[in-house]
Design a protein around this motif. Structure first.
Motif, PDB file in Angstrom:
ATOM      1  N   LEU A  23       0.827  -1.204   0.000  1.00  0.00           N
ATOM      2  CA  LEU A  23       0.000   0.000   0.000  1.00  0.00           C
ATOM      3  C   LEU A  23       0.861   1.253   0.000  1.00  0.00           C
ATOM      4  O   LEU A  23       0.539   2.239  -0.682  1.00  0.00           O
ATOM      5  N   ALA A  24       1.964   1.231   0.741  1.00  0.00           N
ATOM      6  CA  ALA A  24       2.880   2.379   0.742  1.00  0.00           C
ATOM      7  C   ALA A  24       3.459   2.604  -0.656  1.00  0.00           C
ATOM      8  O   ALA A  24       3.561   3.743  -1.128  1.00  0.00           O
ATOM      9  N   ALA A  25       3.825   1.503  -1.334  1.00  0.00           N
ATOM     10  CA  ALA A  25       4.354   1.616  -2.694  1.00  0.00           C
ATOM     11  C   ALA A  25       3.286   2.146  -3.655  1.00  0.00           C
ATOM     12  O   ALA A  25       3.568   2.980  -4.520  1.00  0.00           O
ATOM     13  N   TYR A  26       2.065   1.672  -3.481  1.00  0.00           N
ATOM     14  CA  TYR A  26       0.962   2.132  -4.326  1.00  0.00           C
ATOM     15  C   TYR A  26       0.728   3.628  -4.148  1.00  0.00           C
ATOM     16  O   TYR A  26       0.554   4.369  -5.121  1.00  0.00           O
ATOM     17  N   ARG A  27       0.724   4.094  -2.892  1.00  0.00           N
ATOM     18  CA  ARG A  27       0.506   5.507  -2.642  1.00  0.00           C
ATOM     19  C   ARG A  27       1.652   6.359  -3.170  1.00  0.00           C
ATOM     20  O   ARG A  27       1.461   7.505  -3.561  1.00  0.00           O
ATOM     21  N   THR A  28       2.862   5.804  -3.186  1.00  0.00           N
ATOM     22  CA  THR A  28       4.011   6.541  -3.718  1.00  0.00           C
ATOM     23  C   THR A  28       3.918   6.700  -5.228  1.00  0.00           C
ATOM     24  O   THR A  28       4.201   7.768  -5.779  1.00  0.00           O
ATOM     25  N   VAL A  29       3.476   5.648  -5.912  1.00  0.00           N
ATOM     26  CA  VAL A  29       3.366   5.680  -7.374  1.00  0.00           C
ATOM     27  C   VAL A  29       2.135   6.448  -7.816  1.00  0.00           C
ATOM     28  O   VAL A  29       2.180   7.247  -8.745  1.00  0.00           O
ATOM     29  N   HIS A  30       1.012   6.214  -7.140  1.00  0.00           N
ATOM     30  CA  HIS A  30      -0.258   6.816  -7.520  1.00  0.00           C
ATOM     31  C   HIS A  30      -0.424   8.140  -6.795  1.00  0.00           C
ATOM     32  O   HIS A  30      -1.014   8.221  -5.727  1.00  0.00           O
ATOM     33  N   ARG A  31       0.081   9.190  -7.392  1.00  0.00           N
ATOM     34  CA  ARG A  31       0.009  10.520  -6.787  1.00  0.00           C
ATOM     35  C   ARG A  31      -0.990  11.383  -7.553  1.00  0.00           C
ATOM     36  O   ARG A  31      -1.091  11.312  -8.765  1.00  0.00           O
ATOM     37  N   ASP A  32      -1.724  12.213  -6.828  1.00  0.00           N
ATOM     38  CA  ASP A  32      -2.598  13.201  -7.444  1.00  0.00           C
ATOM     39  C   ASP A  32      -2.161  14.575  -6.966  1.00  0.00           C
ATOM     40  O   ASP A  32      -1.225  14.717  -6.189  1.00  0.00           O
ATOM     41  N   LYS A  33      -2.857  15.610  -7.414  1.00  0.00           N
ATOM     42  CA  LYS A  33      -2.408  16.965  -7.077  1.00  0.00           C
ATOM     43  C   LYS A  33      -2.624  17.288  -5.600  1.00  0.00           C
ATOM     44  O   LYS A  33      -1.963  18.164  -5.064  1.00  0.00           O
ATOM     45  N   ASN A  34      -3.563  16.599  -4.964  1.00  0.00           N
ATOM     46  CA  ASN A  34      -3.728  16.746  -3.517  1.00  0.00           C
ATOM     47  C   ASN A  34      -2.994  15.590  -2.852  1.00  0.00           C
ATOM     48  O   ASN A  34      -3.601  14.628  -2.400  1.00  0.00           O
ATOM     49  N   SER A  35      -1.679  15.665  -2.840  1.00  0.00           N
ATOM     50  CA  SER A  35      -0.865  14.522  -2.434  1.00  0.00           C
ATOM     51  C   SER A  35      -0.587  14.467  -0.945  1.00  0.00           C
ATOM     52  O   SER A  35       0.018  13.504  -0.481  1.00  0.00           O
ATOM     53  N   ALA A  36      -1.006  15.477  -0.179  1.00  0.00           N
ATOM     54  CA  ALA A  36      -0.694  15.495   1.249  1.00  0.00           C
ATOM     55  C   ALA A  36      -1.198  14.256   1.985  1.00  0.00           C
ATOM     56  O   ALA A  36      -0.437  13.618   2.718  1.00  0.00           O
ATOM     57  N   PRO A  37      -2.490  13.859   1.815  1.00  0.00           N
ATOM     58  CA  PRO A  37      -2.929  12.642   2.509  1.00  0.00           C
ATOM     59  C   PRO A  37      -2.119  11.417   2.117  1.00  0.00           C
ATOM     60  O   PRO A  37      -1.787  10.588   2.969  1.00  0.00           O
ATOM     61  N   GLY A  38      -1.803  11.299   0.827  1.00  0.00           N
ATOM     62  CA  GLY A  38      -1.014  10.159   0.374  1.00  0.00           C
ATOM     63  C   GLY A  38       0.386  10.150   0.952  1.00  0.00           C
ATOM     64  O   GLY A  38       0.911   9.085   1.319  1.00  0.00           O
ATOM     65  N   ASN A  39       1.002  11.316   1.060  1.00  0.00           N
ATOM     66  CA  ASN A  39       2.359  11.398   1.623  1.00  0.00           C
ATOM     67  C   ASN A  39       2.365  11.011   3.099  1.00  0.00           C
ATOM     68  O   ASN A  39       3.237  10.250   3.547  1.00  0.00           O
ATOM     69  N   TRP A  40       1.399  11.550   3.853  1.00  0.00           N
ATOM     70  CA  TRP A  40       1.337  11.211   5.282  1.00  0.00           C
ATOM     71  C   TRP A  40       1.014   9.742   5.489  1.00  0.00           C
ATOM     72  O   TRP A  40       1.558   9.097   6.385  1.00  0.00           O
ATOM     73  N   LEU A  41       0.131   9.215   4.637  1.00  0.00           N
ATOM     74  CA  LEU A  41      -0.207   7.795   4.760  1.00  0.00           C
ATOM     75  C   LEU A  41       1.005   6.923   4.462  1.00  0.00           C
ATOM     76  O   LEU A  41       1.251   5.925   5.152  1.00  0.00           O
ATOM     77  N   THR A  42       1.775   7.291   3.448  1.00  0.00           N
ATOM     78  CA  THR A  42       2.969   6.514   3.112  1.00  0.00           C
ATOM     79  C   THR A  42       3.958   6.496   4.267  1.00  0.00           C
ATOM     80  O   THR A  42       4.496   5.435   4.637  1.00  0.00           O
ATOM     81  N   MET A  43       4.194   7.662   4.873  1.00  0.00           N
ATOM     82  CA  MET A  43       5.119   7.714   6.010  1.00  0.00           C
ATOM     83  C   MET A  43       4.589   6.916   7.197  1.00  0.00           C
ATOM     84  O   MET A  43       5.335   6.199   7.870  1.00  0.00           O
ATOM     85  N   PHE A  44       3.277   7.025   7.431  1.00  0.00           N
ATOM     86  CA  PHE A  44       2.674   6.272   8.534  1.00  0.00           C
ATOM     87  C   PHE A  44       2.815   4.768   8.299  1.00  0.00           C
ATOM     88  O   PHE A  44       3.166   4.009   9.211  1.00  0.00           O
ATOM     89  N   LEU A  45       2.568   4.336   7.070  1.00  0.00           N
ATOM     90  CA  LEU A  45       2.660   2.908   6.751  1.00  0.00           C
ATOM     91  C   LEU A  45       4.082   2.385   6.901  1.00  0.00           C
ATOM     92  O   LEU A  45       4.301   1.260   7.377  1.00  0.00           O
TER      93      LEU A  45
END
Length: 377
Positions: A23-45
């Motif tokens: 899931l962390a890898a998926y969030r890193t690859v799948h980025r959108d313009k509102n990437s803040a939630p994805g970045n925090w989720l990746t670090m949390f994971l």
């Protein structure tokens, strides 16, 4: 001879670790313009993965890691992951609910417990053995015991903070949005409560290990692996299904979520629903039913009322209900109707909401309004 390194409980933990990393890898690859939630989720994971890997190796003497890596590195990774997981989960939840591009100065205060824990481990030479035994015979043992308890309590506190933040954000959003993503909110509440239970379970595990021990402590401890397995799978489902919609709603980015502008046809349909169908006079009307009756998507109707009419759905409906009540109160032919009859005929279903809205929009009570207009005639 049994040469297996991992047992069944470890297998569940390993599967969970791989799911977290995927899931962390998926969030890193799948980025959108509102990437803040994805970045925090990746670090949390990633921190969660470090936490589980540390747990897997620490309690498995057969794992091929010895020397400095087992004695000191695991202790540092333990301190980092246990104190960082709570703040990172908080920042993830906050990024879903609030638009905040950069960290403020006060946000860096959340890193203090992590830094203090790491410095304490290095300065006092806390080892993995200290964390496992916690015999309280030396300063390092006492610190190790304190790290277990304090890190779990900090994580529980952050989970509680997330639940309170979510509750406050929902109350604030209701003041400016006519349609909230209830299913996504419910999922986020469930996830926050599940992490609260998971980290609270850690406190229970530590207490049982210290005061009871034996097979009871082993059973409660290994059951935590199954809890985390279910929790991470729930997080994966939520993230893939709901995160973008929730972020778009709470941060007010409805234009990005609905790229097409509101057409005149939609506004005309809304006006028709009020003037011809008189949908506002139905006491139980909600935006989904309203949209269905005027044959428009609920999301488009919500966007039109928010952006073009400058209000939210229930405020919009109650404004028209009050206008209808004003006509009845000022009509001599309706003088036989009581205020209760009029509020029910106007679509309200209780006195308190009717009087509250009427006083706020008209500036006087319904009785005073009726007296003023009937006497004038």
């Amino acid at each position: 001879m049994d040469n297996r390194i991992f047992n069944l409980h470890d297998i569940f933990l390993i599967i969970t670790i791989f799911e977290v990393l995927l899931l962390a890898a998926y969030r890193t690859v799948h980025r959108d313009k509102n990437s803040a939630p994805g970045n925090w989720l990746t670090m949390f994971l990633l921190v969660v993965a470090i936490d589980m890997v540390t747990n897997l190796i620490m309690w498995n003497p057969e794992f091929p890691l010895q020397g400095w890596g087992r004695d000191r590195l695991l202790a540092l990774l333990f301190a980092f992951s246990h104190f960082a997981r709570g703040p990172l989960f908080y920042f993830y939840v906050r990024s879903l609910l609030q638009e905040q591009k950069h960290l403020g100065r006060s946000d860096w205060l959340h890193a203090i417990p992590v830094l203090v824990a790491l410095l304490a481990v290095v300065w006092l030479g806390v080892t993995t053995t200290d964390l496992q035994s916690r015999a309280d015979t030396s300063l390092a043992d006492k610190l190790a015991s304190g790290l277990w308890y304090f890190s779990s309590v900090v994580s529980v506190a952050y989970a509680c903070w997330c639940v309170l933040l979510l509750n406050r954000s929902v109350r604030q959003a209701k003041q400016r949005l006519s349609c909230l993503p209830s299913s996504e909110i419910a999922w986020l509440v469930v996830l926050s409560l599940c992490f609260l239970v998971s980290w609270g379970w850690s406190v229970l595990v530590i207490c049982i290990a210290d005061f009871i021990g034996g097979t009871v402590a082993d059973t409660v401890g290994t059951s935590h692996n199954f809890i985390r397995f279910l929790l991470i799978n729930g997080l994966i489902f939520y993230n893939l299904a709901c995160t973008w919609t929730l972020h778009a709603k709470f941060t007010g980015d409805e234009g990005a979520a609905e790229a097409n502008p509101v057409s005149a046809e939609v506004l005309a349909a809304i006006e028709l629903g009020i003037k011809s169908q008189r949908l506002h006079l139905q006491p139980s009307i909600n935006i989904e039913e309203f949209a269905e009756r005027i044959q428009q998507p609920a999301r488009v109707v919500s966007l039109a009322i928010n952006r073009e009419l400058g209000t939210r759905f229930f405020e919009f409906i109650n404004q028209h209900r009050v206008e209808h009540a004003k006509r009845l109160l000022a009509d001599p032919s309706c003088e036989h109707m009581t205020v209760l009859d009029i509020l029910l005929a106007s679509g309200f279903n209780n006195k308190s909401s009717f009087h509250r809205f009427f006083n706020r929009l008209v500036g006087m009570s319904p009785t005073a309004y009726r007296r003023q207009h009937l006497n004038a005639e």
